[in-house]
Motif scaffolding. Structure first.
Motif, PDB file in Angstrom:
ATOM      1  N   ILE A 148       0.831  -1.212   0.000  1.00 14.01           N
ATOM      2  CA  ILE A 148       0.000   0.000   0.000  1.00 14.01           C
ATOM      3  C   ILE A 148       0.864   1.259   0.000  1.00 14.01           C
ATOM      4  N   ASP A 149       2.178   1.108   0.081  1.00  9.09           N
ATOM      5  CA  ASP A 149       3.170   2.180  -0.097  1.00  9.09           C
ATOM      6  C   ASP A 149       3.153   3.285   0.948  1.00  9.09           C
ATOM      7  N   GLY A 150       2.342   3.220   1.937  1.00 10.76           N
ATOM      8  CA  GLY A 150       2.279   4.247   2.975  1.00 10.76           C
ATOM      9  C   GLY A 150       0.837   4.483   3.367  1.00 10.76           C
ATOM     10  N   GLY A 151       0.646   5.116   4.503  1.00  8.51           N
ATOM     11  CA  GLY A 151      -0.709   5.381   4.970  1.00  8.51           C
ATOM     12  C   GLY A 151      -1.328   4.145   5.599  1.00  8.51           C
ATOM     13  N   PHE A 152      -2.658   4.046   5.520  1.00  4.44           N
ATOM     14  CA  PHE A 152      -3.351   2.929   6.143  1.00  4.44           C
ATOM     15  C   PHE A 152      -4.707   2.706   5.475  1.00  4.44           C
ATOM     16  N   ILE A 153      -5.266   1.541   5.754  1.00  6.61           N
ATOM     17  CA  ILE A 153      -6.641   1.215   5.372  1.00  6.61           C
ATOM     18  C   ILE A 153      -7.336   0.801   6.661  1.00  6.61           C
ATOM     19  N   ALA A 163      -6.861   5.308   3.232  1.00  3.57           N
ATOM     20  CA  ALA A 163      -5.974   6.475   3.282  1.00  3.57           C
ATOM     21  C   ALA A 163      -4.554   6.044   2.933  1.00  3.57           C
ATOM     22  N   SER A 164      -4.456   5.031   2.071  1.00  4.18           N
ATOM     23  CA  SER A 164      -3.140   4.545   1.662  1.00  4.18           C
ATOM     24  C   SER A 164      -2.644   5.336   0.455  1.00  4.18           C
ATOM     25  N   VAL A 165      -1.361   5.363   0.276  1.00  5.93           N
ATOM     26  CA  VAL A 165      -0.763   6.035  -0.881  1.00  5.93           C
ATOM     27  C   VAL A 165      -1.240   5.348  -2.158  1.00  5.93           C
ATOM     28  N   ASN A 170      -4.486   5.434  -7.063  1.00 11.79           N
ATOM     29  CA  ASN A 170      -5.521   4.805  -7.898  1.00 11.79           C
ATOM     30  C   ASN A 170      -6.689   5.757  -8.143  1.00 11.79           C
ATOM     31  N   ARG A 171      -7.107   6.484  -7.097  1.00  7.17           N
ATOM     32  CA  ARG A 171      -8.215   7.441  -7.263  1.00  7.17           C
ATOM     33  C   ARG A 171      -7.822   8.572  -8.213  1.00  7.17           C
ATOM     34  N   ILE A 172      -6.601   9.060  -8.087  1.00  8.58           N
ATOM     35  CA  ILE A 172      -6.113  10.114  -8.990  1.00  8.58           C
ATOM     36  C   ILE A 172      -6.083   9.592 -10.424  1.00  8.58           C
ATOM     37  N   GLY A 173      -5.601   8.374 -10.599  1.00  5.19           N
ATOM     38  CA  GLY A 173      -5.543   7.778 -11.939  1.00  5.19           C
ATOM     39  C   GLY A 173      -6.923   7.631 -12.554  1.00  5.19           C
ATOM     40  N   ARG A 174      -7.910   7.187 -11.772  1.00  7.13           N
ATOM     41  CA  ARG A 174      -9.278   7.050 -12.285  1.00  7.13           C
ATOM     42  C   ARG A 174      -9.856   8.415 -12.648  1.00  7.13           C
ATOM     43  N   ARG A 175      -9.575   9.404 -11.834  1.00  7.77           N
ATOM     44  CA  ARG A 175     -10.079  10.756 -12.097  1.00  7.77           C
ATOM     45  C   ARG A 175      -9.474  11.329 -13.379  1.00  7.77           C
ATOM     46  N   LEU A 176      -8.166  11.132 -13.547  1.00  3.73           N
ATOM     47  CA  LEU A 176      -7.504  11.600 -14.773  1.00  3.73           C
ATOM     48  C   LEU A 176      -8.069  10.884 -16.001  1.00  3.73           C
ATOM     49  N   ALA A 177      -8.354   9.597 -15.860  1.00  5.31           N
ATOM     50  CA  ALA A 177      -8.937   8.842 -16.976  1.00  5.31           C
ATOM     51  C   ALA A 177     -10.318   9.381 -17.339  1.00  5.31           C
ATOM     52  N   GLN A 178     -11.097   9.744 -16.329  1.00  8.30           N
ATOM     53  CA  GLN A 178     -12.427  10.318 -16.580  1.00  8.30           C
ATOM     54  C   GLN A 178     -12.314  11.668 -17.275  1.00  8.30           C
TER      55      GLN A 178
END
Length: 184
Positions: A148-153, A163-165, A170-178
């Protein structure tokens, strides 16, 4: 008939039976053991489903597999399930019993996944805050997942906060794709 409905009915009935005997907590722990056996040992599960193995042998197997000195409510549960030929529903019944027990005892289940080992002090603080917010007890488990590269779930019952990195990326990537799809 719906397997979930059947398992909930069995769980509810055996809970009240065990409660009348003062054994509901002991049975809860035994149901956790039974669940683990059924999940992690496919050969155990298949033995219980096999028409070649007599019901009497299945009862013995279920009694011996979950530990010494089973409470009477567990023996009654096994006898009821085997008499009604519901051995294939044992996993669902054990899960339903645990869920019903937690509901009755106001117990929440928390799973905390972090990228690195958290201090005992931090975990205990999270546990206390969760108990305060839920007004009940908490069954708390932690897991380390470097992926998860940092943060936590944080998962409380059915609510999950990622709240993981990795989750944020992944959320940023999906948003950019949209956005690119709407532009293009």
């Amino acid at each position: 008939m719906d397997e979930g409905l059947i398992s909930r009915r069995y769980a509810r009935a055996i809970y009240f039976h065990a409660s009348d005997r003062g054994e509901e907590t002991l049975l809860y722990h035994r149901m956790q053991v039974l669940e683990t056996l059924l999940r992690k040992m496919p050969e155990f599960r298949e033995s219980l489903r096999s028409p070649l193995i007599p019901v009497k042998e299945k009862r013995i197997l279920l009694t011996d597999a979950t530990g010494r000195n089973p409470e009477q409510s567990y023996l009654d549960f096994i006898n009821l399930v085997m008499a009604n030929r519901r051995g294939d529903a044992l996993l669902m019944i054990s899960l339903s019993y645990q869920a019903f027990y937690r509901q009755k005892k106001k117990i929440s289940v928390v799973h905390l996944t972090s990228a690195k080992k958290m201090s005992g002090k931090a975990i205990e603080r999270i546990r206390r805050l969760t108990e305060r917010q839920t007004h009940g007890k908490v069954e708390f488990s932690t897991r380390i997942d470097p992926a998860i590269d940092g943060g936590f779930i944080f998962q409380l019952n059915d609510v999950r906060i990622d709240a993981s990195v990795k989750g944020q990326l992944n959320r940023i990537g999906r948003r950019l794709a949209q956005i690119s799809k709407s532009i293009g």
